[in-house]
Design an enzyme around this catalytic site. Sequence first.
Site, mmCIF file in Angstrom:
data_model
loop_
_atom_site.group_PDB
_atom_site.id
_atom_site.type_symbol
_atom_site.label_atom_id
_atom_site.label_comp_id
_atom_site.label_asym_id
_atom_site.label_seq_id
_atom_site.Cartn_x
_atom_site.Cartn_y
_atom_site.Cartn_z
ATOM 1 N N HIS A 1 2.163 16.537 -28.594
ATOM 2 C CA HIS A 1 1.991 14.884 -28.136
ATOM 3 C C HIS A 1 1.097 14.870 -28.956
ATOM 4 O O HIS A 1 0.576 13.518 -28.357
ATOM 5 C CB HIS A 1 2.228 14.885 -27.305
ATOM 6 C CG HIS A 1 3.641 15.359 -26.411
ATOM 7 N ND1 HIS A 1 4.712 15.758 -26.356
ATOM 8 C CD2 HIS A 1 4.305 14.049 -25.429
ATOM 9 C CE1 HIS A 1 5.803 15.873 -25.959
ATOM 10 N NE2 HIS A 1 5.631 14.343 -25.625
ATOM 11 N N ARG B 1 -1.549 22.079 -16.524
ATOM 12 C CA ARG B 1 -0.279 21.094 -17.186
ATOM 13 C C ARG B 1 -0.550 20.580 -18.137
ATOM 14 O O ARG B 1 0.630 20.338 -18.602
ATOM 15 C CB ARG B 1 -0.203 20.200 -16.134
ATOM 16 C CG ARG B 1 0.178 19.300 -15.905
ATOM 17 C CD ARG B 1 0.548 18.154 -14.785
ATOM 18 N NE ARG B 1 0.859 16.936 -15.290
ATOM 19 C CZ ARG B 1 2.178 16.145 -14.194
ATOM 20 N NH1 ARG B 1 1.314 16.492 -12.459
ATOM 21 N NH2 ARG B 1 3.408 15.277 -14.613
ATOM 22 N N LYS C 1 3.475 12.087 -11.982
ATOM 23 C CA LYS C 1 2.882 10.309 -12.285
ATOM 24 C C LYS C 1 4.462 9.338 -13.227
ATOM 25 O O LYS C 1 4.967 9.306 -13.031
ATOM 26 C CB LYS C 1 2.449 11.008 -13.823
ATOM 27 C CG LYS C 1 1.552 12.131 -14.357
ATOM 28 C CD LYS C 1 0.688 13.175 -15.436
ATOM 29 C CE LYS C 1 -0.329 13.217 -16.150
ATOM 30 N NZ LYS C 1 -0.245 13.748 -17.008
ATOM 31 N N HIS D 1 9.342 8.044 -29.548
ATOM 32 C CA HIS D 1 8.146 8.690 -28.794
ATOM 33 C C HIS D 1 9.596 10.439 -29.858
ATOM 34 O O HIS D 1 8.824 11.115 -29.548
ATOM 35 C CB HIS D 1 8.647 8.741 -27.279
ATOM 36 C CG HIS D 1 7.973 10.090 -26.804
ATOM 37 N ND1 HIS D 1 5.975 9.449 -26.658
ATOM 38 C CD2 HIS D 1 8.405 10.724 -26.012
ATOM 39 C CE1 HIS D 1 6.261 10.548 -25.943
ATOM 40 N NE2 HIS D 1 7.378 11.470 -25.589
ATOM 41 N N ARG E 1 0.503 -1.533 -0.420
ATOM 42 C CA ARG E 1 -0.041 -0.298 0.295
ATOM 43 C C ARG E 1 0.710 1.791 0.061
ATOM 44 O O ARG E 1 0.499 2.360 0.658
ATOM 45 C CB ARG E 1 -1.151 0.350 1.172
ATOM 46 C CG ARG E 1 -1.928 -1.301 1.351
ATOM 47 C CD ARG E 1 -3.027 -0.841 2.061
ATOM 48 N NE ARG E 1 -3.571 -2.039 1.944
ATOM 49 C CZ ARG E 1 -3.860 -3.566 2.845
ATOM 50 N NH1 ARG E 1 -1.906 -3.039 3.798
ATOM 51 N NH2 ARG E 1 -4.584 -4.229 3.442
ATOM 52 N N ASN F 1 1.596 18.671 -23.449
ATOM 53 C CA ASN F 1 1.488 18.068 -24.392
ATOM 54 C C ASN F 1 1.402 18.393 -25.675
ATOM 55 O O ASN F 1 1.581 17.991 -26.766
ATOM 56 C CB ASN F 1 -0.169 17.456 -24.196
ATOM 57 C CG ASN F 1 -0.800 16.727 -22.848
ATOM 58 O OD1 ASN F 1 0.547 15.826 -22.520
ATOM 59 N ND2 ASN F 1 -1.754 17.042 -22.383
HETATM 60 N N1 LIG Z 1 5.293 10.003 -16.391
HETATM 61 C C1 LIG Z 1 5.298 10.835 -16.717
HETATM 62 O O1 LIG Z 1 5.410 12.214 -16.743
HETATM 63 C C2 LIG Z 1 6.153 10.758 -18.272
HETATM 64 C C3 LIG Z 1 6.927 11.733 -18.844
HETATM 65 C C4 LIG Z 1 7.694 11.430 -20.094
HETATM 66 C C5 LIG Z 1 7.294 9.669 -20.193
HETATM 67 N N2 LIG Z 1 6.979 9.130 -19.626
HETATM 68 C C6 LIG Z 1 7.404 7.813 -19.837
HETATM 69 O O2 LIG Z 1 9.133 7.377 -20.105
HETATM 70 C C7 LIG Z 1 9.213 6.150 -20.759
HETATM 71 C C8 LIG Z 1 10.676 6.798 -21.850
HETATM 72 O O3 LIG Z 1 11.274 6.911 -21.101
HETATM 73 P P1 LIG Z 1 13.068 6.600 -21.407
HETATM 74 O O4 LIG Z 1 12.862 7.844 -22.922
HETATM 75 O O5 LIG Z 1 14.308 7.433 -20.443
HETATM 76 O O6 LIG Z 1 12.606 5.538 -22.403
HETATM 77 P P2 LIG Z 1 13.654 3.998 -21.166
HETATM 78 O O7 LIG Z 1 13.821 4.630 -19.678
HETATM 79 O O8 LIG Z 1 13.600 2.089 -22.296
HETATM 80 O O9 LIG Z 1 15.385 4.433 -21.163
HETATM 81 C C9 LIG Z 1 15.359 3.788 -22.696
HETATM 82 C C10 LIG Z 1 17.052 3.653 -22.774
HETATM 83 O O10 LIG Z 1 18.137 4.168 -22.750
HETATM 84 C C11 LIG Z 1 18.892 2.769 -21.599
HETATM 85 N N3 LIG Z 1 19.546 3.877 -20.695
HETATM 86 C C12 LIG Z 1 18.738 4.438 -19.821
HETATM 87 N N4 LIG Z 1 19.753 5.433 -19.182
HETATM 88 C C13 LIG Z 1 21.045 4.851 -19.452
HETATM 89 C C14 LIG Z 1 22.265 5.328 -19.047
HETATM 90 N N5 LIG Z 1 22.164 5.854 -18.069
HETATM 91 N N6 LIG Z 1 23.034 4.737 -19.586
HETATM 92 C C15 LIG Z 1 23.057 3.979 -20.912
HETATM 93 N N7 LIG Z 1 21.948 3.243 -21.431
HETATM 94 C C16 LIG Z 1 20.884 4.163 -20.497
HETATM 95 C C17 LIG Z 1 17.780 2.446 -21.028
HETATM 96 O O11 LIG Z 1 17.882 1.099 -20.607
HETATM 97 C C18 LIG Z 1 16.262 1.834 -22.257
HETATM 98 O O12 LIG Z 1 17.376 1.136 -22.973
HETATM 99 C C19 LIG Z 1 7.695 6.163 -21.055
HETATM 100 O O13 LIG Z 1 7.714 4.349 -21.131
HETATM 101 C C20 LIG Z 1 6.928 6.915 -21.613
HETATM 102 O O14 LIG Z 1 5.613 6.934 -21.160
HETATM 103 C C21 LIG Z 1 7.036 9.672 -18.296
HETATM 104 ZN ZN LIG Z 2 6.725 13.817 -24.471
#
Ligand SMILES: NC(=O)c1ccc[n+]([C@@H]2O[C@H](COP(=O)([O-])OP(=O)(O)OC[C@H]3O[C@@H](n4cnc5c(N)ncnc54)[C@H](O)[C@@H]3O)[C@@H](O)[C@H]2O)c1
Ligand SMILES: [Zn+2]
Length: 364
Positions: free
Chosen positions: A245, A238, A141, A261, A119, A242
């Site tokens: 997006h 907020r 988020k 993305h 929880r 977007n």
């Molecule tokens: N919560 C939110 O507000 C929010 C906002 C934007 C995106 N997101 C989410 O975030 C995700 C995308 O995040 P992302 O682009 O970081 O993707 P990810 O976590 O898949 O990382 C991208 C790649 O980089 C690698 N990586 C990360 N840090 C590294 C480092 N220091 N050295 C070597 N490799 C590294 C990861 O292993 C992966 O292969 C999506 O799922 C998206 O929906 C969430």
């Molecule tokens: Zn984005």
Amino acid sequence: MATDTIEVRVAPPYPVTVGEDVLRDIPANLDPRPCAILTDSNVGPLHAAALERALRDAGWPFVGIVEIPAGEASKGVATYADVVRRLARMGLARDGALFALGGGVVGDLGGFVAATYMRGVDLVMLPTSLLAMVDSAVGGKTGLDLPEGKNLVGAFVRPLLVAADPGWLGTLPEAEVSNGLAEVVKMGLLAGGRFFDALGLIPAARAGDAEAVRTLILHSVRFKAEVVAGDEREAGRRAILNYGHTIGHALEAAADYALPHGSAVAAGMVAEATISRARFGTDLSDLHADLLDSAGLPRSSPGIDADAALSAMSRDKKRLAANGGTTTGGANHRFVLLRDVGQPVYGVAVDDDEARRAIEAVIG
Ligand SMILES: NC(=O)c1ccc[n+]([C@@H]2O[C@H](COP(=O)([O-])OP(=O)(O)OC[C@H]3O[C@@H](n4cnc5c(N)ncnc54)[C@H](O)[C@@H]3O)[C@@H](O)[C@H]2O)c1
Ligand SMILES: [Zn+2]
């Protein structure tokens, strides 16, 4: 290099620290408690050992490391179930803390795990990708994907703190740097002023200039923190985050998520700039093109089917309605447009024809 701290002023507020010494500082800023690390198969081997050492040295009871396969496919219910079961077997207790060390996937999954395991246990976000540092780790988020769509399960969480060492980006692949820069460009356009001016540092940042990287991260975190503090649950403003997006997500879905993305958002911003031009008469197209070029991002998404993108947009709209969020009846979509740099307008109704023309402008 100094460590900077930016506060996200929600209740309770939490700090985002950016600097080389964050691992040393974390144990100093928090009381020891039983803890586990969640990371992925790329980041774990590179950076988890240093974190474990810092925690153990500071006297934190360490229960273990949970490593998930790198990639978006891990942000699902199956991996979630696996992670919480592993934490239970390791014996992480209710008074424990989870350190989410990785990109946005680890952050979104780890945040949801921390919100729900026992929880709720304490969460420390350690973003290692540029996207996570500038965007996903700030704002609370979290989300999991379902086969039915992205981020359909989630919760709002408030971490104890967010800490990023820009040095971690040294191992991040170049394409992932560009991915993160898409969000930086987006926020710079939304913010205007000194942040917008700092977008001129993008080429230096891509070339490895640590001060340029740090400046862009700090501007982004400050901007996102300010937007989130004013509207944590996205009841209104907020939504400006977007920008790019609405069409970007539609392009991603139409490409069956084979499109990165950042590339989708880049083309989405170009498309949405054409709608902004038609509405407000300000032509920011060349500016968008120059910024995206400098970030190593495409300005278009060739080969995507306009009908598929439009129907993805309509599905997104229905989901917003189901969530009780902002939507409109009929054929109208809600867009974030730019009246000018630093002057976003959200909730603008755009009909199917106008949306189609904007999509067609970036898929040819
Ligand atoms: N919560 C939110 O507000 C929010 C906002 C934007 C995106 N997101 C989410 O975030 C995700 C995308 O995040 P992302 O682009 O970081 O993707 P990810 O976590 O898949 O990382 C991208 C790649 O980089 C690698 N990586 C990360 N840090 C590294 C480092 N220091 N050295 C070597 N490799 C590294 C990861 O292993 C992966 O292969 C999506 O799922 C998206 O929906 C969430
Ligand atoms: Zn984005």
